[in-house]
Write an enzyme that holds these catalytic residues in place. Structure first.
Site, PDB file in Angstrom:
ATOM      1  CG  ASP A 163      -1.613   1.255   1.188  1.00 38.19           C
ATOM      2  OD1 ASP A 163      -2.396   1.556   0.237  1.00 38.19           O
ATOM      3  OD2 ASP A 163      -1.980   1.780   2.534  1.00 38.19           O
ATOM      4  CG  ASP A 182      -1.495   7.505   0.869  1.00 37.56           C
ATOM      5  OD1 ASP A 182      -0.339   8.123   0.489  1.00 37.56           O
ATOM      6  OD2 ASP A 182      -2.515   7.824   0.305  1.00 37.56           O
TER       7      ASP A 182
END
Length: 163
Positions: A10, A12
């Site tokens: 992922d 952020d």
């Protein structure tokens, strides 16, 4: 043909600092430098590193795809300066409140499935590191093992979970 193993990441809260909402400006985009060493180690162990990220701020009009490209360019540059190659960055620019449902947005697994097909990934030997339950659901949907971390947690703390 030999299949590759991959660590899907992922963005952020995993590769760059989590701001609690969307990162809308390149000035606010801060790469998490504590992850250079563990990601280099994973790369040296033969894992492809592939980013999988929802970017619904594009649909909301909070930032453009051009701004997003600038932020992703910063990410690539920072990691390459530390000897780390990100194979690709897959992102969903949709948001259900603005575009309706799409197939690519996590917790859907389409971005992982596309990346796995493109890079000939052996999903049984691959992982998804994320800081949200939707990342785990997406990984599970694609058949990869999920590793849930806290936002901005050093990846080095979970390296022992990766064969």
């Amino acid at each position: 043909m030999k299949k590759n193993k991959a660590v899907f990441l992922d963005r952020d809260g995993v590769l760059n600092k989590e701001l609690g909402d969307y990162v809308c400006h390149p000035d606010d985009f801060k790469v998490l430098e504590h992850n250079f060493k563990p990601l280099k180690e994973l790369q040296d162990r033969g894992y492809l590193l592939i980013v999988i990220t929802n970017q619904g701020g594009v649909a909301k009009g909070w930032y453009s795809e051009e701004t997003l490209a600038l932020m992703h360019g910063e990410l690539i540059k920072a990691y390459e300066a530390n000897g780390i190659h990100l194979s690709d960055i897959y992102y969903c620019r949709h948001h259900p409140d603005y575009n309706g449902k799409c197939l690519c947005r996590k917790p859907g697994s389409l971005m992982l499935e596309k990346a796995a097909a493109r890079f000939n990934v052996d999903i049984s030997r691959s992982y998804f590191i994320g800081d949200n339950q939707r990342d785990m659901i997406a990984g599970e949907g694609a058949g990869v093992k999920g590793i849930l971390i806290k936002s901005d947690q050093p990846i080095g703390e979970v390296l022992h979970l990766i064969d």
